[in-house]
Scaffold this active site. Structure first.
Site, PDB file in Angstrom:
ATOM      1  N   GLU A   1      27.084  44.455  15.398  1.00 21.72           N
ATOM      2  CA  GLU A   1      27.487  43.363  16.298  1.00 21.72           C
ATOM      3  C   GLU A   1      26.282  42.735  16.997  1.00 21.72           C
ATOM      4  OE1 GLU A   1      30.155  43.780  20.119  1.00 21.72           O
ATOM      5  OE2 GLU A   1      31.334  43.055  18.428  1.00 21.72           O
TER       6      GLU A   1
ATOM      7  N   LYS B   1      25.376  41.122  20.175  1.00 19.37           N
ATOM      8  CA  LYS B   1      25.922  41.055  21.532  1.00 19.37           C
ATOM      9  C   LYS B   1      24.764  41.040  22.532  1.00 19.37           C
ATOM     10  CE  LYS B   1      28.056  44.767  23.433  1.00 19.37           C
ATOM     11  NZ  LYS B   1      29.197  45.680  23.775  1.00 19.37           N
TER      12      LYS B   1
ATOM     13  N   LYS C   1      33.990  37.585  17.252  1.00 20.24           N
ATOM     14  CA  LYS C   1      34.465  38.350  18.412  1.00 20.24           C
ATOM     15  C   LYS C   1      34.593  37.404  19.595  1.00 20.24           C
ATOM     16  CE  LYS C   1      34.793  42.943  18.258  1.00 20.24           C
ATOM     17  NZ  LYS C   1      33.800  43.862  18.834  1.00 20.24           N
TER      18      LYS C   1
ATOM     19  N   GLU D   1      42.969  44.310  17.727  1.00 23.70           N
ATOM     20  CA  GLU D   1      42.370  45.382  18.526  1.00 23.70           C
ATOM     21  C   GLU D   1      43.400  46.070  19.409  1.00 23.70           C
ATOM     22  OE1 GLU D   1      38.364  44.990  20.149  1.00 23.70           O
ATOM     23  OE2 GLU D   1      39.329  45.165  22.095  1.00 23.70           O
TER      24      GLU D   1
ATOM     25  N   ASN E   1      39.640  50.330  19.602  1.00 23.70           N
ATOM     26  CA  ASN E   1      38.552  50.192  20.559  1.00 23.70           C
ATOM     27  C   ASN E   1      38.448  51.428  21.445  1.00 23.70           C
ATOM     28  OD1 ASN E   1      36.476  49.267  22.085  1.00 23.70           O
ATOM     29  ND2 ASN E   1      37.522  47.445  22.869  1.00 23.70           N
TER      30      ASN E   1
ATOM     31  N   GLU F   1      35.693  51.016  17.033  1.00 29.36           N
ATOM     32  CA  GLU F   1      34.740  50.150  17.738  1.00 29.36           C
ATOM     33  C   GLU F   1      34.298  50.763  19.058  1.00 29.36           C
ATOM     34  OE1 GLU F   1      37.948  46.908  17.987  1.00 29.36           O
ATOM     35  OE2 GLU F   1      36.086  45.779  17.853  1.00 29.36           O
ATOM     36  N   SER F   2      33.041  50.521  19.423  1.00 32.28           N
ATOM     37  CA  SER F   2      32.506  50.794  20.769  1.00 32.28           C
ATOM     38  C   SER F   2      32.033  52.216  20.994  1.00 32.28           C
ATOM     39  CB  SER F   2      33.529  50.454  21.866  1.00 32.28           C
ATOM     40  OG  SER F   2      33.900  49.099  21.800  1.00 32.28           O
TER      41      SER F   2
HETATM   42  O1  LIG Z   1      28.337  47.854  22.410  1.00 39.20           O
HETATM   43  P1  LIG Z   1      29.282  48.868  21.808  1.00 39.20           P
HETATM   44  O2  LIG Z   1      29.663  49.985  22.767  1.00 39.20           O
HETATM   45  O3  LIG Z   1      28.776  49.379  20.449  1.00 39.20           O
HETATM   46  O4  LIG Z   1      30.681  48.054  21.509  1.00 39.20           O
HETATM   47  C1  LIG Z   1      30.657  47.056  20.490  1.00 39.20           C
HETATM   48  C2  LIG Z   1      32.041  46.354  20.457  1.00 39.20           C
HETATM   49  O5  LIG Z   1      32.997  47.289  20.066  1.00 39.20           O
HETATM   50  C3  LIG Z   1      32.404  45.776  21.801  1.00 39.20           C
HETATM   51  O6  LIG Z   1      31.447  44.793  22.122  1.00 39.20           O
HETATM   52  C4  LIG Z   1      33.800  45.167  21.825  1.00 39.20           C
HETATM   53  C5  LIG Z   1      34.931  45.758  21.324  1.00 39.20           C
HETATM   54  N1  LIG Z   1      35.999  44.946  21.512  1.00 39.20           N
HETATM   55  C6  LIG Z   1      35.572  43.814  22.160  1.00 39.20           C
HETATM   56  C7  LIG Z   1      36.309  42.688  22.583  1.00 39.20           C
HETATM   57  C8  LIG Z   1      35.606  41.648  23.200  1.00 39.20           C
HETATM   58  C9  LIG Z   1      34.230  41.758  23.440  1.00 39.20           C
HETATM   59  C10 LIG Z   1      33.492  42.884  23.007  1.00 39.20           C
HETATM   60  C11 LIG Z   1      34.190  43.902  22.373  1.00 39.20           C
END
Ligand SMILES: O=P(O)(O)OC[C@@H](O)[C@@H](O)c1c[nH]c2ccccc12
Length: 250
Positions: free
Chosen positions: A43, A45, A101, A150, A172, A202-203
């Protein structure tokens, strides 16, 4: 006002002023198929509601460094809290399939994803609720885009899993209301789905063993943002972990 309510209001104001998207010129690919057996989704970001992630890494530099080790890119386009931009989508698309996203509440945002060259769009179940999420997912599929819906709990995951079509679930690990991250909760949600539908985790992912765990719970991939933004070279290590662990599962 909680974050989701604030971002929803911000999107409504954005939509009133955004110019129409360009006509699509990029080829459209099947996002889930592009993940292969298991894919790393990197991603781009630059920031989040918790603050700046990284501003000294241009999108083309990130995409060029990371693409050999990943199956797809995820690109933040929300311009305020995440410092995203629709214009990053075609830059990512030059290398790999792309997930847009953003906080999608309206079909016009899916039109924007289509025009700027995305292959998939994020639909946040908790942001828009069941009916709207289904409506947006169906609209995305009519355009040939893959909806990544999500969820962050078993109940919503099991509901979305009944929808069929080309839906991919995005489990998520971050609760978008509290912003707290729990990978163990995400893995529990995945185990409840048992690989019956396509889902990614995710995340909060930054280590090879977390990628291996995602393979073990039959995910189709993991989405990694912060850890790769801070250290793009990590992509190679995560890809090797995925290859090792998922080879074992097939
Ligand atoms: O930075 P991380 O912890 O790797 O997470 C990425 C991504 O999953 C996260 O930015 C995200 C997951 N769902 C979202 C919805 C909107 C904005 C951002 C997100």
């Amino acid at each position: 006002m909680d974050f989701l309510a604030a971002v929803k209001r911000a999107v409504e104001l954005r939509l009133a002023t955004e110019p129409p998207p360009p006509p699509r010129t990029a080829p459209l690919v099947d996002f889930a198929k592009g993940l292969g057996e298991f894919g790393i989704i990197a991603e781009y970001k630059r920031a989040s509601p918790r603050g700046v992630v990284r501003l000294d890494l241009p999108p083309w530099a990130y995409f060029a460094e990371v693409y050999p080790h990943v199956s797809a890119f995820s690109v933040l386009t929300e311009p305020f809290w995440f410092l995203g931009d629709y214009r990053f989508l075609p830059l990512a698309k030059a290398f790999k399939p792309v997930l847009m996203k953003d906080f999608i509440i309206d079909k016009r945002q899916i039109d924007a994803a289509y025009g700027y060259g995305a292959d998939a769009v994020l639909i946040i179940y908790k942001l828009v609720g069941r009916e709207k999420a289904m409506e947006l997912a169906e609209y995305a599929q009519r355009l040939g885009l893959t909806p990544v819906v999500e969820v962050d709990n078993v109940q919503d995951a099991k509901e979305v899993a009944t929808w069929g079509g080309r839906v991919v679930l995005g489990i998520n690990a971050r609760d978008l209301r509290t912003l707290e991250v729990s990978l163990s909760r995400a893995f529990e949600v995945a185990k409840a789905l048992r690989g019956d539908v396509d889902y990614i985790i995710e995340s909060g992912i930054s280590k090879p063993e977390e990628v291996e765990r995602a393979c073990e719970v039959y995910a189709r991939g993991v989405l990694v943002g912060t850890a790769l933004m801070k250290n793009p070279q990590l992509a190679k290590e995560l890809a090797h972990a995925a290859h090792r662990a998922c080879k074992a599962r097939s």
